[in-house]
Design a protein around this motif. Structure first.
Motif, PDB file in Angstrom:
ATOM      1  N   ASP A 186      34.313  50.432  15.535  1.00 38.37           N
ATOM      2  CA  ASP A 186      35.443  50.851  16.379  1.00 38.37           C
ATOM      3  C   ASP A 186      34.842  51.968  17.276  1.00 38.37           C
ATOM      4  O   ASP A 186      35.103  53.159  17.079  1.00 38.37           O
ATOM      5  CB  ASP A 186      36.589  51.461  15.563  1.00 38.37           C
ATOM      6  N   ARG A 187      33.888  51.296  18.303  1.00 37.57           N
ATOM      7  CA  ARG A 187      33.207  52.308  19.280  1.00 37.57           C
ATOM      8  C   ARG A 187      33.775  51.982  20.549  1.00 37.57           C
ATOM      9  O   ARG A 187      34.116  50.969  20.853  1.00 37.57           O
ATOM     10  CB  ARG A 187      31.936  52.120  18.992  1.00 37.57           C
ATOM     11  N   VAL A 188      33.714  53.071  21.436  1.00 44.23           N
ATOM     12  CA  VAL A 188      34.078  52.706  22.813  1.00 44.23           C
ATOM     13  C   VAL A 188      33.034  52.891  23.790  1.00 44.23           C
ATOM     14  O   VAL A 188      32.858  52.094  24.644  1.00 44.23           O
ATOM     15  CB  VAL A 188      35.258  53.679  23.211  1.00 44.23           C
ATOM     16  N   LEU A 189      32.216  53.797  23.693  1.00 45.61           N
ATOM     17  CA  LEU A 189      31.020  54.344  24.547  1.00 45.61           C
ATOM     18  C   LEU A 189      29.778  53.432  24.302  1.00 45.61           C
ATOM     19  O   LEU A 189      29.270  54.274  23.545  1.00 45.61           O
ATOM     20  CB  LEU A 189      30.828  55.981  24.772  1.00 45.61           C
ATOM     21  N   THR A 190      29.688  52.436  24.805  1.00 41.58           N
ATOM     22  CA  THR A 190      28.694  51.395  24.544  1.00 41.58           C
ATOM     23  C   THR A 190      28.141  50.978  25.567  1.00 41.58           C
ATOM     24  O   THR A 190      28.936  50.698  26.528  1.00 41.58           O
ATOM     25  CB  THR A 190      28.893  50.497  23.351  1.00 41.58           C
ATOM     26  N   VAL A 191      27.046  50.658  25.991  1.00 36.96           N
ATOM     27  CA  VAL A 191      26.596  49.809  27.242  1.00 36.96           C
ATOM     28  C   VAL A 191      27.166  48.472  27.462  1.00 36.96           C
ATOM     29  O   VAL A 191      27.431  48.439  28.473  1.00 36.96           O
ATOM     30  CB  VAL A 191      24.928  49.584  27.028  1.00 36.96           C
ATOM     31  N   PRO A 192      27.456  47.671  26.382  1.00 37.32           N
ATOM     32  CA  PRO A 192      28.245  46.346  26.685  1.00 37.32           C
ATOM     33  C   PRO A 192      29.422  46.903  27.300  1.00 37.32           C
ATOM     34  O   PRO A 192      30.065  46.020  28.198  1.00 37.32           O
ATOM     35  CB  PRO A 192      28.251  45.538  25.296  1.00 37.32           C
ATOM     36  N   ASN A 193      30.194  47.669  26.798  1.00 36.98           N
ATOM     37  CA  ASN A 193      31.536  47.875  27.177  1.00 36.98           C
ATOM     38  C   ASN A 193      31.668  48.672  28.518  1.00 36.98           C
ATOM     39  O   ASN A 193      32.446  48.199  29.509  1.00 36.98           O
ATOM     40  CB  ASN A 193      32.284  49.038  26.338  1.00 36.98           C
ATOM     41  N   ALA A 194      30.506  49.455  29.036  1.00 37.60           N
ATOM     42  CA  ALA A 194      30.534  49.793  30.380  1.00 37.60           C
ATOM     43  C   ALA A 194      30.190  48.719  31.281  1.00 37.60           C
ATOM     44  O   ALA A 194      30.818  48.568  32.468  1.00 37.60           O
ATOM     45  CB  ALA A 194      29.176  50.837  30.378  1.00 37.60           C
ATOM     46  N   ILE A 195      29.495  47.915  30.699  1.00 42.70           N
ATOM     47  CA  ILE A 195      29.107  46.431  31.706  1.00 42.70           C
ATOM     48  C   ILE A 195      30.718  45.792  31.758  1.00 42.70           C
ATOM     49  O   ILE A 195      30.971  45.400  33.002  1.00 42.70           O
ATOM     50  CB  ILE A 195      28.175  45.577  31.269  1.00 42.70           C
ATOM     51  N   SER A 196      31.389  45.743  30.691  1.00 40.89           N
ATOM     52  CA  SER A 196      32.529  44.933  30.994  1.00 40.89           C
ATOM     53  C   SER A 196      33.477  45.814  31.895  1.00 40.89           C
ATOM     54  O   SER A 196      34.228  44.845  32.474  1.00 40.89           O
ATOM     55  CB  SER A 196      33.331  44.777  29.296  1.00 40.89           C
ATOM     56  N   ALA A 197      33.618  46.888  31.792  1.00 44.20           N
ATOM     57  CA  ALA A 197      34.486  47.637  32.684  1.00 44.20           C
ATOM     58  C   ALA A 197      33.771  47.509  34.188  1.00 44.20           C
ATOM     59  O   ALA A 197      34.822  47.201  35.120  1.00 44.20           O
ATOM     60  CB  ALA A 197      34.231  49.154  32.449  1.00 44.20           C
ATOM     61  N   ALA A 198      32.517  47.459  34.247  1.00 44.94           N
ATOM     62  CA  ALA A 198      31.939  47.321  35.819  1.00 44.94           C
ATOM     63  C   ALA A 198      32.484  45.729  36.268  1.00 44.94           C
ATOM     64  O   ALA A 198      32.825  45.699  37.430  1.00 44.94           O
ATOM     65  CB  ALA A 198      30.522  47.224  35.798  1.00 44.94           C
ATOM     66  N   ARG A 199      32.647  44.893  35.439  1.00 49.24           N
ATOM     67  CA  ARG A 199      33.072  43.518  35.594  1.00 49.24           C
ATOM     68  C   ARG A 199      34.449  43.422  36.089  1.00 49.24           C
ATOM     69  O   ARG A 199      34.796  42.747  37.227  1.00 49.24           O
ATOM     70  CB  ARG A 199      32.776  42.416  34.690  1.00 49.24           C
ATOM     71  N   LEU A 200      35.179  44.162  35.664  1.00 49.83           N
ATOM     72  CA  LEU A 200      36.563  44.325  35.976  1.00 49.83           C
ATOM     73  C   LEU A 200      36.718  45.047  37.368  1.00 49.83           C
ATOM     74  O   LEU A 200      37.640  44.458  38.346  1.00 49.83           O
ATOM     75  CB  LEU A 200      37.340  45.304  35.031  1.00 49.83           C
ATOM     76  N   VAL A 201      35.892  45.946  37.883  1.00 48.49           N
ATOM     77  CA  VAL A 201      35.807  46.611  39.106  1.00 48.49           C
ATOM     78  C   VAL A 201      35.174  45.483  40.039  1.00 48.49           C
ATOM     79  O   VAL A 201      35.583  45.282  41.229  1.00 48.49           O
ATOM     80  CB  VAL A 201      34.869  47.847  39.100  1.00 48.49           C
ATOM     81  N   LEU A 202      34.199  44.730  39.495  1.00 44.70           N
ATOM     82  CA  LEU A 202      33.591  43.556  40.718  1.00 44.70           C
ATOM     83  C   LEU A 202      34.831  42.614  41.007  1.00 44.70           C
ATOM     84  O   LEU A 202      34.808  42.020  42.102  1.00 44.70           O
ATOM     85  CB  LEU A 202      32.535  43.037  39.951  1.00 44.70           C
ATOM     86  N   ILE A 203      35.663  42.419  40.090  1.00 48.07           N
ATOM     87  CA  ILE A 203      36.817  41.420  40.390  1.00 48.07           C
ATOM     88  C   ILE A 203      37.527  41.896  41.668  1.00 48.07           C
ATOM     89  O   ILE A 203      37.957  41.221  42.415  1.00 48.07           O
ATOM     90  CB  ILE A 203      37.513  40.840  39.244  1.00 48.07           C
ATOM     91  N   ALA A 204      37.837  43.082  41.462  1.00 51.25           N
ATOM     92  CA  ALA A 204      38.599  43.801  42.459  1.00 51.25           C
ATOM     93  C   ALA A 204      37.964  43.779  43.840  1.00 51.25           C
ATOM     94  O   ALA A 204      38.449  43.538  44.972  1.00 51.25           O
ATOM     95  CB  ALA A 204      39.145  45.185  42.098  1.00 51.25           C
ATOM     96  N   ILE A 205      36.744  44.067  43.806  1.00 50.01           N
ATOM     97  CA  ILE A 205      35.736  44.259  44.954  1.00 50.01           C
ATOM     98  C   ILE A 205      35.671  42.835  45.506  1.00 50.01           C
ATOM     99  O   ILE A 205      35.804  42.516  46.686  1.00 50.01           O
ATOM    100  CB  ILE A 205      34.319  44.682  44.610  1.00 50.01           C
ATOM    101  N   PHE A 206      35.522  41.613  44.558  1.00 53.12           N
ATOM    102  CA  PHE A 206      35.450  40.369  45.315  1.00 53.12           C
ATOM    103  C   PHE A 206      36.833  40.115  46.143  1.00 53.12           C
ATOM    104  O   PHE A 206      36.620  39.356  47.113  1.00 53.12           O
ATOM    105  CB  PHE A 206      35.224  39.418  44.067  1.00 53.12           C
ATOM    106  N   LEU A 207      37.733  40.272  45.511  1.00 50.65           N
ATOM    107  CA  LEU A 207      39.094  39.994  46.001  1.00 50.65           C
ATOM    108  C   LEU A 207      39.188  40.525  47.377  1.00 50.65           C
ATOM    109  O   LEU A 207      39.687  39.888  48.300  1.00 50.65           O
ATOM    110  CB  LEU A 207      40.266  40.436  45.124  1.00 50.65           C
TER     111      LEU A 207
END
Length: 207
Positions: free
Chosen positions: A12-33
């Motif tokens: 049950d971890r939050v601060l990981t590299v993969p989770n940071a990339i997933s959060a960045a992907r969410l931002v990228l969707i907004a940027i794309f739109l």
């Protein structure tokens, strides 16, 4: 089939590299739109889609290589995939890049999957195994959208790219819908073979 207790083995971890990339992907969707619908900067929108696709591969790969799998990541990654598979087709429909029946087919498929989740949870399951054909369909659709966008440029090469984009789109949509048929068949077996999980007064599954 994934039982509900299976997630207990995932850290049950939050601060990981993969989770940071997933959060960045969410931002990228907004940027794309914003790029596609507001700025109409199709070139930048293609680059953003390609970066989003690469980061989708990277977060899963890094989770395995770095040993940073987490319960949050197991929830976040597929959730962002679903957001992507809803936001991108709708954006393409609004720009008249693909017909709305294709958008409806993609959204309808995911809506039907969502409807089955309470049925699975009522029988002690959180999900069913992801099929290869479902993964292949998702990959084809994710590849099709940037190719179709690239195919809109006024150049000779763009016509070839557009043809490949539509081939990926048709191929991917077919597999995407066939994966739904297989999934619903699995859900039917679950309903027939597994009893409902008894719940106590607090609403917690018993066993």
């Amino acid at each position: 089939m994934a039982a509900g207790s299976g997630s207990d083995a995932i850290p049950d971890r939050v601060l990981t590299v993969p989770n940071a990339i997933s959060a960045a992907r969410l931002v990228l969707i907004a940027i794309f739109l914003f790029q596609l619908l507001v700025l109409r900067a199709d070139g930048w929108a293609v680059a953003t889609l390609m970066l989003s696709g690469a980061s989708d591969w990277a977060d899963g790969k890094l989770a395995r290589v770095l040993g940073q799998s987490s319960r949050l990541g197991a929830l976040l990654d597929p959730a962002i995939d679903r957001i992507y598979m809803a936001a991108v087709p709708i954006a393409f429909g609004l720009r008249d890049l693909v017909p709305w029946w294709i958008v409806a087919a993609v959204l309808g498929r995911d809506a039907l999957l969502a409807v089955t989740l309470p049925v699975l949870r009522g029988r002690g399951l959180t999900a069913l195994p992801v099929t290869y054909i479902g993964k292949a369909g998702t990959f084809a659709l994710m590849s099709a959208f940037p190719l179709i966008l690239l195919g809109g440029f006024d150049a000779q090469w763009s016509r070839v790219v557009l043809a490949f984009g539509w081939a990926f789109l048709i191929w991917g949509l077919g597999m995407y819908l066939w994966a739904l048929v297989l999934y619903l068949a699995q859900v039917t077996l679950v309903v027939r073979r597994l009893p409902k999980v008894a719940r106590d007064a607090a609403g917690v599954a018993d066993g």
